[in-house]
Design an enzyme around this catalytic site. Structure first.
Site, PDB file in Angstrom:
ATOM      1  N   ARG A 230      -0.720   4.410   0.096  1.00 21.01           N
ATOM      2  CA  ARG A 230      -1.632   5.503   0.443  1.00 21.01           C
ATOM      3  C   ARG A 230      -1.243   6.144   1.766  1.00 21.01           C
ATOM      4  NH1 ARG A 230      -7.211   2.608   0.784  1.00 21.01           N
ATOM      5  NH2 ARG A 230      -5.816   1.076   1.736  1.00 21.01           N
TER       6      ARG A 230
ATOM      7  N   ASP B 202       0.857  -1.191   0.000  1.00 19.09           N
ATOM      8  CA  ASP B 202       0.000   0.000   0.000  1.00 19.09           C
ATOM      9  C   ASP B 202       0.893   1.241   0.000  1.00 19.09           C
ATOM     10  OD1 ASP B 202      -1.944   1.979   0.554  1.00 19.09           O
ATOM     11  OD2 ASP B 202      -3.113   0.600   1.785  1.00 19.09           O
TER      12      ASP B 202
END
Length: 422
Positions: free
Chosen positions: A336, A334
């Site tokens: 983000r 990830d």
């Protein structure tokens, strides 16, 4: 004070901006990030119309700045166009709030970005090309899920938040990223030099000022921004006595727009909107903060490659290998990183979220770690999870996402399967 010199006509030579004195001249206004007085802080000026005024790295509009360059190259846009800001002022005044004066809480957006027309009116009148990085407007939104909620009497028309045609009234806020590099570096616990070098090298050397202009501390990155949807009075967001229902949602074009059923993004988003409407109708306020971080900020191409890898692997798509396939393709599960996400909540003056419609611990930890209190956490109802998205949901719960139910064992996780590609 004399007005800045006008932009020169289209030149036959390229002016480099990578060294002091070449791109930013004495006409530039000083930027003192975190100053309480906006006149002392100074405006963010990322214009390309008059390079002597620039006091930042990069340009306005984020990734859309590339489209502007293409329009100039194609002859569709006059080089040096100045925006006419007549009647563009915000429909609702936001702040200033105490958080605006704390440089540590506001490192990725410009708190004065919505009010440049009034706050920096004198500089605009003098000829400085100052542009808003935040815009506030009003709208009605229509969603089939809200019509369904009305049909099943989970919601009712009140004429204020929810209208007879099943549309919801909202205040919309568009936010462009404005990074104060010393603060961003501190948020990620790296040195500013390390951050600047990584940004320079991983963008293919797109912005040499990152490594040659330490005097420029503000960067307008070529990334997507955020959109806020507020249900109820936007001023109530700053009042911890008013119940706030909120969801921080990261973009998923396939599900949010086209209804792809491999993930829970749209169901969770529309569930949150329903909860926001219900909360606003009960005297509270609702907030959806929508960030452009497609495919966990890995991009849609990477996301689709991962889909193929998941469904073609030996044994098919299974929850126990959900994160592994992403890491094999992207090198990370990830990207983000939520460290910058709370800034927009602080811009709104938020001190407490009574009901956070999210199962993400990364988001919860970032919000609470920034000093915002969170009360109840609201998971997605089981009935809203598409069959093919069970793989994602069970994998996330097993990885530690918030749940009110049981956490699957390794054996149970391996038994959760998604359908094939055909």
């Amino acid at each position: 004070m004399e007005s800045p010199s006008p932009a020169s006509p289209t030149a036959g030579h390229i002016r480099l901006t990578s060294h002091p004195g070449q791109g930013t001249a004495t006409g530039a206004l000083a930027l003192n990030w975190g100053a309480a007085d906006p006149q002392v802080r100074g405006p963010v000026v990322g214009t390309t119309a008059n390079r002597s005024q620039r006091n930042v790295i990069g340009t306005h509009s984020g990734s859309y700045g590339v489209y502007r360059a293409l329009a100039v190259a194609a002859g569709n846009l006059v080089r040096g166009h100045r925006a006419d800001l007549t009647n563009t002022a915000p429909t609702d005044i936001v702040g200033p709030y105490p958080q605006w004066l704390d440089a540590r809480k506001m490192v990725s957006i410009d708190p004065w970005g919505a009010s440049v027309q009034s706050v920096f009116a004198e500089q605009l009148a003098m000829g400085y090309d100052i542009r808003p990085t935040i815009a506030v407007t009003k709208a009605h939104i229509h969603l089939p899920e809200i019509k369904q909620a009305l049909a099943f009497q989970r919601l009712a028309v009140d004429g204020r938040v929810l209208l007879e045609d099943a549309s919801a009234t909202v205040t919309k806020v568009a936010v462009e990223p404005v990074w104060w590099l010393p603060g961003v570096a501190a948020r990620f616990k790296v040195s500013e030099a390390e951050l600047r070098r990584a940004l320079f090298e991983e963008t293919g050397g797109m912005y040499p000022e990152l490594v040659t202009r330490s005097d420029l501390e503000v960067f307008l990155p070529p990334i997507g921004g955020q959109t806020l949807y507020v249900f109820g009075d936007i001023r109530d967001l700053a009042d911890p006595k008013v119940t706030l229902t909120a969801r921080v949602h990261d973009e998923c074009n396939g599900s949010d727009v086209f209804g792809s059923d491999i993930c829970t993004c749209r169901p969770y988003l529309t569930h949150a909107i329903e909860e926001c409407i219900r909360g606003a109708q009960a005297g509270g306020v609702g907030l959806i903060a929508y960030s452009r971080k497609e495919g966990r900020a890995l991009g849609e191409v990477t996301k689709f490659l991962v889909y193929n890898a998941r469904k073609r692997q030996l044994g098919g798509d299974s929850a126990d290998k959900y994160f592994l396939r992403t890491e094999c393709v992207a090198g990370v599960q990830d990207m983000r990183f939520q460290e910058l996400m709370p800034d927009v909540l602080h811009w709104l003056g938020i001190r407490k979220i009574h009901r956070l419609v999210s199962m993400s611990n990364d988001k919860y930890d970032a919000i609470t770690g920034s000093g915002i209190e969170v009360g109840e956490r609201v998971p997605i109802p089981d009935a809203l999870i598409p069959a093919d998205a069970k793989v994602e949901m069970e994998a996330k719960i097993a990885a530690g996402y918030f749940t009110e139910g049981l956490v699957p064992t390794d054996v149970e996780l391996a038994l959760v399967k998604g359908r094939g590609l055909e």
